[in-house]
Scaffold this motif. Structure first.
Motif, PDB file in Angstrom:
ATOM      1  N   ALA A 111     -11.374  48.980 -23.304  1.00 24.13           N
ATOM      2  CA  ALA A 111     -12.161  48.787 -24.723  1.00 24.13           C
ATOM      3  C   ALA A 111     -11.988  50.000 -25.320  1.00 24.13           C
ATOM      4  CB  ALA A 111     -13.316  48.265 -24.325  1.00 24.13           C
ATOM      5  N   GLU A 112     -11.102  50.168 -26.518  1.00 18.45           N
ATOM      6  CA  GLU A 112     -10.936  51.381 -27.144  1.00 18.45           C
ATOM      7  C   GLU A 112     -12.068  51.745 -28.078  1.00 18.45           C
ATOM      8  OE1 GLU A 112      -9.896  47.669 -29.588  1.00 18.45           O
ATOM      9  OE2 GLU A 112      -9.223  48.505 -27.554  1.00 18.45           O
ATOM     10  N   SER A 113     -12.837  51.027 -28.496  1.00 20.40           N
ATOM     11  CA  SER A 113     -13.780  51.162 -29.136  1.00 20.40           C
ATOM     12  C   SER A 113     -15.192  51.757 -28.151  1.00 20.40           C
ATOM     13  CB  SER A 113     -14.698  49.718 -29.872  1.00 20.40           C
ATOM     14  OG  SER A 113     -14.891  48.936 -28.885  1.00 20.40           O
ATOM     15  N   GLU A 114     -14.929  51.580 -27.097  1.00 16.74           N
ATOM     16  CA  GLU A 114     -16.235  52.282 -25.967  1.00 16.74           C
ATOM     17  C   GLU A 114     -15.380  53.268 -25.155  1.00 16.74           C
ATOM     18  OE1 GLU A 114     -17.388  48.858 -23.899  1.00 16.74           O
ATOM     19  OE2 GLU A 114     -17.136  47.342 -25.337  1.00 16.74           O
ATOM     20  N   LEU A 115     -14.270  53.018 -24.530  1.00 16.38           N
ATOM     21  CA  LEU A 115     -13.795  53.856 -23.632  1.00 16.38           C
ATOM     22  C   LEU A 115     -12.490  54.753 -23.889  1.00 16.38           C
ATOM     23  CD1 LEU A 115     -14.519  51.629 -20.543  1.00 16.38           C
ATOM     24  CD2 LEU A 115     -16.002  53.314 -21.578  1.00 16.38           C
ATOM     25  N   VAL A 116     -12.115  54.903 -25.267  1.00 18.01           N
ATOM     26  CA  VAL A 116     -10.906  55.497 -25.756  1.00 18.01           C
ATOM     27  C   VAL A 116      -9.701  54.539 -25.215  1.00 18.01           C
ATOM     28  CG1 VAL A 116      -9.695  57.531 -26.161  1.00 18.01           C
ATOM     29  CG2 VAL A 116     -12.084  57.744 -25.684  1.00 18.01           C
ATOM     30  N   ALA A 117      -9.290  54.912 -24.078  1.00 18.78           N
ATOM     31  CA  ALA A 117      -7.924  54.211 -23.686  1.00 18.78           C
ATOM     32  C   ALA A 117      -8.608  53.865 -22.152  1.00 18.78           C
ATOM     33  CB  ALA A 117      -6.904  54.825 -23.620  1.00 18.78           C
ATOM     34  N   GLY A 118      -9.689  54.082 -21.680  1.00 21.17           N
ATOM     35  CA  GLY A 118     -10.046  53.558 -20.383  1.00 21.17           C
ATOM     36  C   GLY A 118      -9.573  54.479 -19.163  1.00 21.17           C
ATOM     37  N   TYR A 119      -9.135  54.151 -18.079  1.00 16.22           N
ATOM     38  CA  TYR A 119      -8.661  54.847 -17.059  1.00 16.22           C
ATOM     39  C   TYR A 119      -7.197  55.527 -17.377  1.00 16.22           C
ATOM     40  CZ  TYR A 119      -5.706  50.683 -15.987  1.00 16.22           C
ATOM     41  OH  TYR A 119      -4.858  49.687 -16.453  1.00 16.22           O
ATOM     42  N   GLN A 120      -6.771  55.096 -18.539  1.00 14.46           N
ATOM     43  CA  GLN A 120      -5.312  55.693 -18.896  1.00 14.46           C
ATOM     44  C   GLN A 120      -5.426  56.905 -19.817  1.00 14.46           C
ATOM     45  OE1 GLN A 120      -2.511  52.501 -20.249  1.00 14.46           O
ATOM     46  NE2 GLN A 120      -3.785  51.106 -19.135  1.00 14.46           N
ATOM     47  N   THR A 121      -6.786  57.229 -20.181  1.00 10.64           N
ATOM     48  CA  THR A 121      -7.056  58.160 -21.339  1.00 10.64           C
ATOM     49  C   THR A 121      -6.256  59.471 -21.204  1.00 10.64           C
ATOM     50  OG1 THR A 121      -9.106  57.007 -21.920  1.00 10.64           O
ATOM     51  CG2 THR A 121      -8.835  59.376 -22.576  1.00 10.64           C
ATOM     52  N   GLU A 122      -6.330  60.066 -19.702  1.00 10.89           N
ATOM     53  CA  GLU A 122      -6.062  61.450 -19.514  1.00 10.89           C
ATOM     54  C   GLU A 122      -4.275  61.283 -19.139  1.00 10.89           C
ATOM     55  OE1 GLU A 122      -7.517  63.848 -20.269  1.00 10.89           O
ATOM     56  OE2 GLU A 122      -9.621  63.095 -20.512  1.00 10.89           O
ATOM     57  N   TYR A 123      -3.465  60.444 -19.398  1.00 12.90           N
ATOM     58  CA  TYR A 123      -2.409  60.089 -18.723  1.00 12.90           C
ATOM     59  C   TYR A 123      -1.307  60.302 -19.761  1.00 12.90           C
ATOM     60  CZ  TYR A 123      -3.736  58.874 -14.297  1.00 12.90           C
ATOM     61  OH  TYR A 123      -4.183  59.184 -12.881  1.00 12.90           O
ATOM     62  N   SER A 124      -0.183  60.674 -19.573  1.00 13.01           N
ATOM     63  CA  SER A 124       0.899  60.859 -20.626  1.00 13.01           C
ATOM     64  C   SER A 124       2.157  60.799 -19.902  1.00 13.01           C
ATOM     65  CB  SER A 124       0.756  62.158 -21.231  1.00 13.01           C
ATOM     66  OG  SER A 124       0.826  63.212 -20.256  1.00 13.01           O
ATOM     67  N   SER A 125       3.240  60.534 -20.793  1.00  9.50           N
ATOM     68  CA  SER A 125       4.722  60.586 -20.289  1.00  9.50           C
ATOM     69  C   SER A 125       4.928  59.486 -19.329  1.00  9.50           C
ATOM     70  CB  SER A 125       5.041  61.769 -19.708  1.00  9.50           C
ATOM     71  OG  SER A 125       6.363  61.945 -19.221  1.00  9.50           O
ATOM     72  N   MET A 126       5.587  59.623 -18.178  1.00 13.85           N
ATOM     73  CA  MET A 126       6.005  58.576 -17.193  1.00 13.85           C
ATOM     74  C   MET A 126       4.868  57.891 -16.509  1.00 13.85           C
ATOM     75  SD  MET A 126       9.110  57.415 -17.823  1.00 13.85           S
ATOM     76  CE  MET A 126       9.088  56.491 -16.115  1.00 13.85           C
ATOM     77  N   SER A 127       3.787  58.940 -16.176  1.00 15.13           N
ATOM     78  CA  SER A 127       2.586  58.552 -15.588  1.00 15.13           C
ATOM     79  C   SER A 127       1.826  57.356 -16.401  1.00 15.13           C
ATOM     80  CB  SER A 127       1.738  59.632 -15.263  1.00 15.13           C
ATOM     81  OG  SER A 127       1.261  60.232 -16.405  1.00 15.13           O
ATOM     82  N   PHE A 128       1.777  57.499 -17.501  1.00 14.80           N
ATOM     83  CA  PHE A 128       1.236  56.392 -18.520  1.00 14.80           C
ATOM     84  C   PHE A 128       2.229  55.063 -18.329  1.00 14.80           C
ATOM     85  CE2 PHE A 128       1.396  54.293 -22.444  1.00 14.80           C
ATOM     86  CZ  PHE A 128      -0.062  53.942 -22.768  1.00 14.80           C
ATOM     87  N   ALA A 129       3.443  55.443 -18.506  1.00 16.05           N
ATOM     88  CA  ALA A 129       4.392  54.217 -18.431  1.00 16.05           C
ATOM     89  C   ALA A 129       4.393  53.669 -16.941  1.00 16.05           C
ATOM     90  CB  ALA A 129       5.832  54.927 -18.737  1.00 16.05           C
ATOM     91  N   LEU A 130       4.110  54.202 -16.159  1.00 13.92           N
ATOM     92  CA  LEU A 130       3.823  53.429 -14.745  1.00 13.92           C
ATOM     93  C   LEU A 130       2.776  52.370 -14.899  1.00 13.92           C
ATOM     94  CD1 LEU A 130       4.911  56.169 -12.163  1.00 13.92           C
ATOM     95  CD2 LEU A 130       6.337  54.236 -12.714  1.00 13.92           C
ATOM     96  N   PHE A 131       1.829  52.955 -15.336  1.00  9.35           N
ATOM     97  CA  PHE A 131       0.463  52.057 -15.663  1.00  9.35           C
ATOM     98  C   PHE A 131       0.886  50.533 -16.542  1.00  9.35           C
ATOM     99  CE2 PHE A 131      -2.539  55.546 -14.489  1.00  9.35           C
ATOM    100  CZ  PHE A 131      -2.967  54.824 -13.288  1.00  9.35           C
ATOM    101  N   TRP A 132       1.697  51.130 -17.482  1.00 14.24           N
ATOM    102  CA  TRP A 132       2.025  50.183 -18.455  1.00 14.24           C
ATOM    103  C   TRP A 132       3.026  49.097 -17.826  1.00 14.24           C
ATOM    104  CZ3 TRP A 132      -0.103  49.086 -22.913  1.00 14.24           C
ATOM    105  CH2 TRP A 132       0.781  48.000 -23.889  1.00 14.24           C
ATOM    106  N   LEU A 133       3.921  49.662 -17.059  1.00 20.04           N
ATOM    107  CA  LEU A 133       4.890  48.646 -16.368  1.00 20.04           C
ATOM    108  C   LEU A 133       4.056  47.883 -15.142  1.00 20.04           C
ATOM    109  CD1 LEU A 133       7.955  51.266 -15.936  1.00 20.04           C
ATOM    110  CD2 LEU A 133       7.984  49.027 -17.553  1.00 20.04           C
ATOM    111  N   GLY A 134       3.125  48.499 -14.605  1.00 14.65           N
ATOM    112  CA  GLY A 134       2.721  47.652 -13.581  1.00 14.65           C
ATOM    113  C   GLY A 134       1.680  46.833 -14.250  1.00 14.65           C
ATOM    114  N   GLU A 135       1.165  47.030 -15.230  1.00 12.67           N
ATOM    115  CA  GLU A 135       0.130  46.114 -15.762  1.00 12.67           C
ATOM    116  C   GLU A 135       0.849  44.721 -16.297  1.00 12.67           C
ATOM    117  OE1 GLU A 135      -2.315  45.604 -20.019  1.00 12.67           O
ATOM    118  OE2 GLU A 135      -2.119  47.506 -19.290  1.00 12.67           O
TER     119      GLU A 135
END
Length: 348
Positions: free
Chosen positions: A231-255
């Motif tokens: 919930a971006e209005s409450e948690l910025v980007a949630g559990y993905q907030t501190e992730y970038s690059s391919m580590s963020f992409a792996l979350f995106w692909l898995g989702e």
């Protein structure tokens, strides 16, 4: 496929090994390509509903936009917060991505077209999908940041809550099919409705269970209107907030791989899987995998449609729906379904 490699002169053991590895690679590539395409479809559907164009620049009709986004994140720098637990921080997206792919091992795309036709395929799906929450919790805790940690706590409560009702819904399907094997469940739907409809969902006891399963699928994958973990209005980007690059992409692909998995389970368990909608010979001329992909795409379209039109639930509403509505309802239908099948001599 094992027989094919045996015909090339390999022993059975080597032929089975090579065939299995080939199947894993093919299914993984197919799922990854499908994820790229459904992200494009997702954005196009949202654009159409919001009266915007969506991706339309990169490639014909914008078809290559997902691949351009993938290249962009691949070339970015991976940033790890100085206070984070680096090992767990990097391991979390790998677990999420790996678990999302592992579940596809028992999904039958057509008659005999699957990696592993095990008798407890449905239990395997439940076990694997339950592991997905670990990646989210690990990422939230390892980030050593307030909002990712809140998101991880939300995710663990949300996913566990809706897995309970999903489990009881699946019991109703298993009772009708007399099997945990996904292929057997699909075969049991042939001509199930009035002798001509290939679907369990036409039965008055199973239609409400499909509705519960579909809504629980949205919650299990943290998809809107149940995207409280991001919930971006409450948690910025949630559990993905501190992730970038391919580590963020792996979350995106898995989702998105998990979303496709839930769409395919809706197809397999309630809507006839690879079977045509109507049990008439002319429709069987269309390959079963086409029917499977079409039905799965319809469910993904419904996921996107709901995302664009239904406002986000509050967290107390989310928990109340899971524990006070879906759980008692699914328990009641397990009792009613088993009583109905015993009374009609189904188990005999």
């Amino acid at each position: 496929m094992t027989a094919f490699f045996q015909s090339l002169g390999l022993s059975y053991e080597w032929a089975w090994t090579v065939a299995t590895l080939t199947g894993i690679i093919v299914i993984s590539l197919l799922v990854m390509f499908s994820v790229a395409m459904v992200i494009y479809v997702d954005r196009k559907v949202l654009g159409a509903i919001m009266m915007r164009r969506g991706p339309n620049v990169v490639g014909p009709f914008g078809l290559l936009q997902s691949f351009a986004d993938g290249l962009k994140v691949f070339l970015q720098e991976t940033i790890i917060p100085s206070a984070a637990n680096k090992g767990i921080f990097l391991l979390a997206p790998i677990i999420t991505f790996t678990v999302a792919l592992a579940a596809w091992a028992v999904i039958p795309f057509d008659e005999g077209v699957l990696l592993s036709d095990i008798n407890v395929g449905l239990l395997y799906i439940l076990a694997i999908s339950s592991l997905g929450v670990y990646g989210v919790v690990m990422s939230g805790w390892a980030s050593n940041s307030k909002y990712p940690f809140f998101s991880a706590m939300r995710a663990s409560a949300q996913m566990i809550s809706y897995e309970v009702s999903i489990g009881f819904v699946l019991v109703c399907v298993v009772l009708f099919a007399n099997s945990f094997n996904l292929s057997d469940i699909v075969r049991g739907q042939q001509g199930f409705g009035l002798g001509v409809i290939n679907a369990y969902v036409v039965h008055p006891l199973l239609f409400p269970m499909w509705v519960v399963f579909f809504i629980s699928s949205l919650a299990e994958t943290a998809r809107a209107p149940f995207d409280l973990t991001e919930a971006e209005s409450e948690l910025v980007a949630g559990y993905q907030t501190e992730y970038s690059s391919m580590s963020f992409a792996l979350f995106w692909l898995g989702e998105y791989a998990n979303i496709l998995l839930m769409c395919s389970l809706n197809t397999l368990l309630f809507w006839g899987g690879w079977l045509p909608p109507i049990d008439i010979p002319v429709l069987y001329m269309v390959p079963g995998i086409i029917w499977f992909l079409l039905k799965t795409f319809v469910f993904f379209f419904m996921f996107s449609w709901i995302w664009a039109t239904v406002p986000r639930y509050r967290y107390d509403q989310l928990m109340r729906l899971g524990w006070k509505v879906f759980l008692p309802m699914s328990l009641l239908f397990v009792a009613v379904t088993s009583g109905y099948l015993m009374a009609t001599g189904h188990f005999g």
